[in-house]
Every structure is written in C-alpha cells, then in structure tokens.
Design an enzyme around this catalytic site. Structure first.
Site, short mmCIF file in Angstrom:
data_model
loop_
_atom_site.label_atom_id
_atom_site.label_comp_id
_atom_site.label_asym_id
_atom_site.label_seq_id
_atom_site.Cartn_x
_atom_site.Cartn_y
_atom_site.Cartn_z
CB CYS A 119 3.51 -5.81 10.20
SG CYS A 119 4.07 -5.04 11.76
CG HIS B 23 1.49 -1.94 8.49
ND1 HIS B 23 0.71 -3.08 8.64
CD2 HIS B 23 2.18 -1.80 9.64
CE1 HIS B 23 0.93 -3.60 9.85
NE2 HIS B 23 1.81 -2.85 10.46
CD GLU C 169 -1.43 -3.31 5.87
OE1 GLU C 169 -1.54 -3.56 7.08
OE2 GLU C 169 -0.34 -3.13 5.30
#
Length: 213
Positions: A85, A160, A162
């Site tokens: 990002c 994202h 994660e």
C-alpha cells in the site's frame, strides 16, 4: 537480519506477514517510523517489507525523504523489498514511478485481475495510486488502477495481504468518516474479513514465499 519490517503507525502492523515470518523461522526487526527509529544500514538488511500508512505521499511526511533514500539504497544493493500500500507507493516513487490520486478510494474487498502472484480477492484501503517505474513488470489491476509491479527483487502491491480481523477492526474503528463518505458498513467489512481470513492466509503466505524465495 532475516526480515526488516518498516511500520509507519502502530495500528498498521505486520499481521499475517509477521506470522508468516515466525513460521518460516525468520528473525524480524521492526523499524517503527512513528517512534523515530533509525534506518538500518542497507548492507545489514537481508530483506525488507515496508507497510502501509494512513498518511498520503502527497502530504510529504517529514520522514518520507529518508525512507525514499533508504529504498533506493536497498535497490542499489539488490536487496529483496516488499512494498505494501503506502510502502508500494513509496517504492514506486523511489524507483522512478509516479503517485496520483485515485478516481475514488478503494476500501474493502476487491478482485484483482492479474498474474497468479497477486490475482484474487484482497483487502484494500487507499485513496492514492501509483505507476510502475521504468523497466518494471506490471502484475495486476482493478478498474481503479495498478495493483502491483515487480522489478528485480522489488515487489510492490497496492492491497493488504497482511490484514487480520483485528487489524481491520482497528481501521474501521478510526475510519468512520471515510466509511461514511463511501457509504460503507464497518460491521459488514469486519464480517467479510472473518469469512475471508482462512483463504487469505493461504494466499498471503504463498505470495510472501514467492517474494522471499
């Protein structure tokens, strides 16, 4: 250092990336930009991941110049770098790409059309976009813009991989104005994340393995 993780703010931490690193036996070193941690010498870095931020590159945070210099030094040393990002946008800018405003924010779960490495449904929360640096290979897109590029051992992804349910819950708790502007339901985002997390963990681990391999 097995993996240097650059954290721009406390509620945008490594999540599944940190879990993956632990399961793969990688020693991690967290550089907390928000706490003023010093940048490690590039020669001492084995690989690095640069996480997201609710700041915009257009706002030119005070630490941005040092971060861009550090990323360029890692590139010159041919170190593997993963940008996520904001981190992807910083990596693009450091290597000669550009940053622009998205036609509209992407917040929530979006389908990325692209190569197996990044194709699929991923969580997004951003208002800026990036272009690939010269010589980079574009990996995938949504209708809003580029979602990833690779140049050598540098990988940038706009989404994202994660995120965990806890991370999304934290972002929803402080992102009410953005959610209202996009007419999004925070509870629905949290529920969707709970539904997706098993699949996303497998996809994220595969992505991290491919990058770090």
């Amino acid at each position: 250092m097995g993996l240097v993780i650059v954290e721009h703010q406390a509620d945008a931490h490594a999540g599944l990336l940190g879990e993956w690193a632990g399961e793969r036996g990688l020693e991690t070193d967290i550089i907390r930009v928000h706490a003023g941690d010093p940048w490690p010498e590039p020669e001492s870095v084995e690989r690095a991941a640069v996480l997201g931020s609710d700041r915009s590159i257009h706002a030119a945070p005070a630490w941005l110049g040092d971060e861009l210099d550090w990323l360029r030094a890692l590139d010159a040393a041919d170190k593997p770098v993963l940008g996520v990002c904001f981190g992807a946008q910083a990596l693009a800018l450091a290597l000669g790409g550009s940053i622009g405003r998205a036609e509209q924010p992407e917040i929530g779960w979006f389908e990325v059309e692209g190569e197996d490495l990044i194709g699929g449904t991923w969580f997004q929360w951003h208002s800026d976009t990036f272009s690939a640096p010269p010589g980079a290979r574009e990996l995938g897109r949504t209708p809003i813009g580029l979602q990833g590029f690779q140049i050598g051992r540098r990988l940038a992804i706009q989404f994202h991989p994660e995120v965990t349910p806890e991370i999304v819950a934290d972002w929803v708790s402080v992102g009410g104005r953005e959610l209202a502007a996009q007419r999004l339901d925070g509870a629905a985002l949290r529920a969707r994340t709970e539904q997706e997390i098993g699949r996303v963990r497998d996809a994220a681990y595969a992505l991290f393995d491919s990058w770090a391999g």
